[in-house]
Write a protein that holds these residues in place. Structure first.
Motif, PDB file in Angstrom:
ATOM      1  N   MET A  23      -2.541  39.231 -56.120  1.00  0.00           N
ATOM      2  CA  MET A  23      -3.928  39.372 -55.668  1.00  0.00           C
ATOM      3  C   MET A  23      -4.624  40.521 -56.385  1.00  0.00           C
ATOM      4  SD  MET A  23      -3.836  38.494 -51.568  1.00  0.00           S
ATOM      5  CE  MET A  23      -2.644  39.766 -51.142  1.00  0.00           C
ATOM      6  N   ALA A  24      -3.885  41.602 -56.680  1.00  0.00           N
ATOM      7  CA  ALA A  24      -4.492  42.744 -57.370  1.00  0.00           C
ATOM      8  C   ALA A  24      -4.998  42.344 -58.748  1.00  0.00           C
ATOM      9  CB  ALA A  24      -3.480  43.884 -57.498  1.00  0.00           C
ATOM     10  N   TYR A  25      -4.241  41.481 -59.425  1.00  0.00           N
ATOM     11  CA  TYR A  25      -4.651  41.093 -60.774  1.00  0.00           C
ATOM     12  C   TYR A  25      -5.781  40.066 -60.762  1.00  0.00           C
ATOM     13  CZ  TYR A  25      -4.550  39.622 -65.598  1.00  0.00           C
ATOM     14  OH  TYR A  25      -4.908  39.346 -66.895  1.00  0.00           O
ATOM     15  N   LYS A  26      -5.749  39.152 -59.802  1.00  0.00           N
ATOM     16  CA  LYS A  26      -6.692  38.035 -59.839  1.00  0.00           C
ATOM     17  C   LYS A  26      -7.965  38.270 -59.038  1.00  0.00           C
ATOM     18  CE  LYS A  26      -6.161  34.718 -61.647  1.00  0.00           C
ATOM     19  NZ  LYS A  26      -6.457  34.305 -63.029  1.00  0.00           N
ATOM     20  N   THR A  27      -7.948  39.143 -58.044  1.00  0.00           N
ATOM     21  CA  THR A  27      -9.111  39.248 -57.162  1.00  0.00           C
ATOM     22  C   THR A  27      -9.799  40.610 -57.191  1.00  0.00           C
ATOM     23  OG1 THR A  27      -7.799  39.947 -55.231  1.00  0.00           O
ATOM     24  CG2 THR A  27      -8.046  37.579 -55.579  1.00  0.00           C
ATOM     25  N   VAL A  28      -9.186  41.626 -57.789  1.00  0.00           N
ATOM     26  CA  VAL A  28      -9.796  42.956 -57.838  1.00  0.00           C
ATOM     27  C   VAL A  28     -10.635  43.085 -59.095  1.00  0.00           C
ATOM     28  CG1 VAL A  28      -9.348  45.438 -57.991  1.00  0.00           C
ATOM     29  CG2 VAL A  28      -7.936  43.999 -56.505  1.00  0.00           C
ATOM     30  N   LEU A  29     -11.865  43.575 -58.935  1.00  0.00           N
ATOM     31  CA  LEU A  29     -12.748  43.767 -60.080  1.00  0.00           C
ATOM     32  C   LEU A  29     -12.450  45.116 -60.726  1.00  0.00           C
ATOM     33  CD1 LEU A  29     -16.141  42.463 -58.608  1.00  0.00           C
ATOM     34  CD2 LEU A  29     -14.549  41.256 -60.110  1.00  0.00           C
ATOM     35  N   SER A  30     -11.881  45.079 -61.909  1.00  0.00           N
ATOM     36  CA  SER A  30     -11.547  46.300 -62.631  1.00  0.00           C
ATOM     37  C   SER A  30     -11.299  45.947 -64.091  1.00  0.00           C
ATOM     38  CB  SER A  30     -10.298  46.958 -62.021  1.00  0.00           C
ATOM     39  OG  SER A  30     -10.022  48.183 -62.671  1.00  0.00           O
ATOM     40  N   ARG A  31     -11.041  46.958 -64.905  1.00  0.00           N
ATOM     41  CA  ARG A  31     -10.730  46.709 -66.309  1.00  0.00           C
ATOM     42  C   ARG A  31      -9.384  46.000 -66.435  1.00  0.00           C
ATOM     43  NH1 ARG A  31     -10.369  51.426 -69.895  1.00  0.00           N
ATOM     44  NH2 ARG A  31      -9.389  52.451 -68.111  1.00  0.00           N
ATOM     45  N   GLY A  32      -9.260  45.188 -67.484  1.00  0.00           N
ATOM     46  CA  GLY A  32      -8.061  44.393 -67.665  1.00  0.00           C
ATOM     47  C   GLY A  32      -6.785  45.209 -67.726  1.00  0.00           C
TER      48      GLY A  32
END
Length: 222
Positions: A72-81
């Motif tokens: 979920m952290a990778y797919k749903t959090v808006l942040s730099r790659g």
């Protein structure tokens, strides 16, 4: 297109909240079961039952809860790659370490009670999941973090990496549910409250996995 992405992002965000709710509930119920009904968690105890209790605790915390959080952290959090990749990788690495402790605990328990190792469907599913998880982490780290594959190779590997991660989460949940059923049968519980507690724990584990998967599936359209 922007309106559609906003809808998917909002839906994924709501599903993430629900996933966290079920994950926390499963964590609380497992602690109640292991601490109140099963005598506590202690890897270095002389009591084999307390040693065993480290197995479901660490396996759930690592291979289900932290893996779901990493997805979920990778797919749903808006942040730099790079930030999302780093969090994703670190959470999976912590999950791997916790999984090693959990597996060692059950082997230690079997040695203490002189029981056979790897004899049940639960253990077969669990060990296969663990080995595939290690392979998934190594391939993901080498392809997407360091030394990092070419853009074309990463693009071709990404769908397999995502699909493999989702499959491994369900395999871990399957191992957890068969493990809870096996332990419940082995204990031959007369206490219906404890039996229901185990059932609700398994149900919340399953629901956590379902909502993690749904949030990740929707987030791919963002």
């Amino acid at each position: 297109m922007d309106s559609g992405r906003a809808i998917y992002r909002q839906s994924a965000s709501r599903l993430t909240v629900v996933a966290h709710l079920f994950g926390i509930l499963a964590f609380i119920l497992m602690l109640v079961w292991l601490l109140h009904y099963r005598g506590g968690i202690e890897y270095h105890s002389d009591n084999p039952d307390r040693v065993f209790n480290a197995h479901p605790f660490f396996m759930f915390c690592g291979f289900i809860f932290l893996v779901g959080e990493a997805m979920m952290a990778y797919k749903t959090v808006l942040s730099r790659g790079i930030v999302k990749k780093s969090i994703h990788m670190i959470l999976h690495l912590i999950a791997l370490c916790l999984g090693i402790v959990g597996i060692c605990a059950v082997f230690k328990y079997h040695d203490m009670i002189h029981a056979e190792d790897v004899y049940s469907l639960h253990s077969w599913i669990g060990l296969v999941t663990f080995c595939l998880f290690c392979l998934q982490w190594v391939l993901g780290f080498s392809a997407f973090m360091f030394p990092k594959a070419s853009p074309g190779t990463r693009a071709s590997m990404l769908p397999w990496h995502v699909s493999g991660g989702r499959a491994l989460l369900y395999m871990a949940i399957c191992a957890a549910l068969t493990g809870l059923m096996e332990k419940s049968t082995f204990l031959n519980l007369k206490n219906h409250r404890e039996a229901r507690l185990i059932n609700f724990t398994g149900l919340f584990v399953l629901l956590f996995g379902i909502f993690v998967d749904l949030s990740v599936a929707l987030a791919r359209y963002v």
